[in-house]
Design an enzyme around this catalytic site. Structure first.
Site, PDB file in Angstrom:
ATOM      1  N   LYS A  46       0.728  -1.275   0.124  1.00  0.00           N
ATOM      2  CA  LYS A  46      -0.017  -0.045   0.044  1.00  0.00           C
ATOM      3  C   LYS A  46       0.805   1.300   0.004  1.00  0.00           C
ATOM      4  O   LYS A  46       0.299   2.505  -0.304  1.00  0.00           O
ATOM      5  CB  LYS A  46      -0.899  -0.077   1.183  1.00  0.00           C
ATOM      6  N   SER A 274      -2.541 -13.027   4.053  1.00  0.00           N
ATOM      7  CA  SER A 274      -3.011 -12.709   2.696  1.00  0.00           C
ATOM      8  C   SER A 274      -1.891 -13.371   1.456  1.00  0.00           C
ATOM      9  O   SER A 274      -2.143 -13.962   0.367  1.00  0.00           O
ATOM     10  CB  SER A 274      -3.415 -11.514   2.224  1.00  0.00           C
TER      11      SER A 274
HETATM   12  N1  PMP Z   1      -3.291  -8.247   1.736  1.00  0.00           N
HETATM   13  C1  PMP Z   1      -3.264  -7.220   2.677  1.00  0.00           C
HETATM   14  C2  PMP Z   1      -2.516  -7.667   3.751  1.00  0.00           C
HETATM   15  C3  PMP Z   1      -3.719  -6.160   2.281  1.00  0.00           C
HETATM   16  O1  PMP Z   1      -3.895  -5.166   3.438  1.00  0.00           O
HETATM   17  C4  PMP Z   1      -4.555  -5.935   1.237  1.00  0.00           C
HETATM   18  C5  PMP Z   1      -5.244  -4.545   0.971  1.00  0.00           C
HETATM   19  N2  PMP Z   1      -6.228  -4.554   1.449  1.00  0.00           N
HETATM   20  C6  PMP Z   1      -4.430  -6.725   0.339  1.00  0.00           C
HETATM   21  C7  PMP Z   1      -3.639  -7.860   0.517  1.00  0.00           C
HETATM   22  C8  PMP Z   1      -5.109  -6.663  -1.045  1.00  0.00           C
HETATM   23  O2  PMP Z   1      -4.659  -5.704  -1.974  1.00  0.00           O
HETATM   24  P1  PMP Z   1      -5.767  -4.798  -2.918  1.00  0.00           P
HETATM   25  O3  PMP Z   1      -6.468  -3.910  -2.044  1.00  0.00           O
HETATM   26  O4  PMP Z   1      -4.917  -4.024  -3.812  1.00  0.00           O
HETATM   27  O5  PMP Z   1      -6.655  -5.610  -3.634  1.00  0.00           O
END
Ligand code: PMP
Length: 326
Positions: A46, A274
């Site tokens: 991010k 994630s």
């Molecule tokens: N993994 C984590 C730990 C995140 O904070 C995010 C963002 N919410 C994502 C994956 C997914 O990214 P995106 O919002 O670009 O789909």
């Protein structure tokens, strides 16, 4: 990670150009490569959108130096925006529902941001309403709104995707990424499909999330522990375009948790849930490409590891599956 061979003027110059590393457990014939986004200064993917969105809004005159960024966020986006805001002469206010990770709130505050908590029972919707209310009361204030802002996906189209294609000399067979806002996957997918329309695009979500319903599959809604990806209401994920996606992979909390622990023990990656989910889905897809069940223009799969496990130690991420909290 940009280049450590010469001195840089600002921490902002260290955002992006993250390493792409082979997941060694992936099948030899179709290697999986993971882009390690914890190498960014705020330790997540991010940081890229924090910098890109604010630079673009300043360029377009939607915001001017001395102004304020107000974002409803529970986590990594706040940290990314706070780093960029601090260096671009902007103030940052984050509206965070009370229940969210204390570590992330402490990091945002350390970066100079103001945190306003909203009641847990009002959910993210309550935080969004309050952010808009605050921005309306201030002069020279914007709500970047990562869930609806095309600049989120554009950051990945302009920067993350070209880095991947450069590193592999264009030999990319498939892209696999978890979807929260879906900015990461949509930006990379759009670039990838411009290079070769046959590249397989796979969205990853936790079991219990509803992205699969956009591809005509039935999915049972349920709570999940994997953090940062998934949706309970696809209408809020305005950037997600199912037409760019070939498949949606669902990964269970338990499979993601087993994998994130394996990635640490066997491959030295300190990554969170994630990333565990993305790794599972990417390896499954690589095996399908190897066996010919899925066709891809090159024998490689690229995935994203969005952040680091250190941010979740207080939630017991390395304890047993049952002791891991969300
Ligand atoms: N993994 C984590 C730990 C995140 O904070 C995010 C963002 N919410 C994502 C994956 C997914 O990214 P995106 O919002 O670009 O789909």
């Amino acid at each position: 990670m940009t280049t450590h061979r010469e001195p840089l003027d600002s921490v902002l110059d260290t955002i992006g150009e993250t390493p792409l590393v082979r997941v060694t457990a992936s099948v030899d014939a179709v290697p999986v490569y993971a882009k390690l986004e914890s190498f960014n200064p705020g330790a997540s993917v991010k940081d890229r959108i924090g910098l890109y969105m604010l630079e673009q809004m300043l360029d377009r005159g939607e915001l001017s130096p001395g102004g304020t960024v107000v974002e409803p966020t529970a986590g990594n986006t706040g940290i990314g925006l706070a780093i960029a805001a601090g260096q671009l002469d902007l103030n940052a206010i984050f509206v965070v529902p009370e229940r969210f990770s204390v570590e992330k709130q402490q990091l945002m505050a350390a970066l100079g941001a103001e945190i306003i908590n909203t009641p847990t029972e009002d959910g993210m919707g309550g935080a969004i309403d309050r952010a808009h209310q605050l921005a309306a009361e201030l002069d020279n204030a914007v709500v970047p709104q990562q869930f609806a802002n095309p600049l989120n996906a554009e950051a990945h189209y302009e920067l993350t995707a070209p880095e991947i294609f450069d590193a592999l000399d264009g030999n990319v067979g498939a892209i696999v990424a978890g979807c929260g806002t879906a900015g990461t996957l949509m930006g990379i997918a759009r670039y990838a499909l411009e290079q070769d329309e046959d590249i397989h695009i796979c969205a990853v979500e936790p079991e219990g999330s509803l992205y699969s319903t956009t591809k005509g599959k039935s999915a049972a809604e349920a709570e999940y522990k994997i953090e940062g990806i998934g949706t309970h209401d696809v209408a809020t994920n305005e950037l997600f375009d199912p037409d760019l996606v070939d498949s949606v992979a669902q990964v269970s909390d338990e499979a993601a948790h087993t994998e994130l622990k394996r990635l640490a023990r066997e491959e030295g990656h300190l990554v969170a849930s994630s990333s565990g989910a993305a790794s599972v889905a990417a390896q499954r897809l690589a095996a399908k490409i190897e066996s010919g069940v899925v066709s891809a223009p090159h024998d490689s799969v690229v995935t994203i590891f969005p952040d680091s496990s250190e941010r979740y130690l207080s939630k017991g991420i390395y304890r047993s599956f049952d002791e891991w909290e969300n």
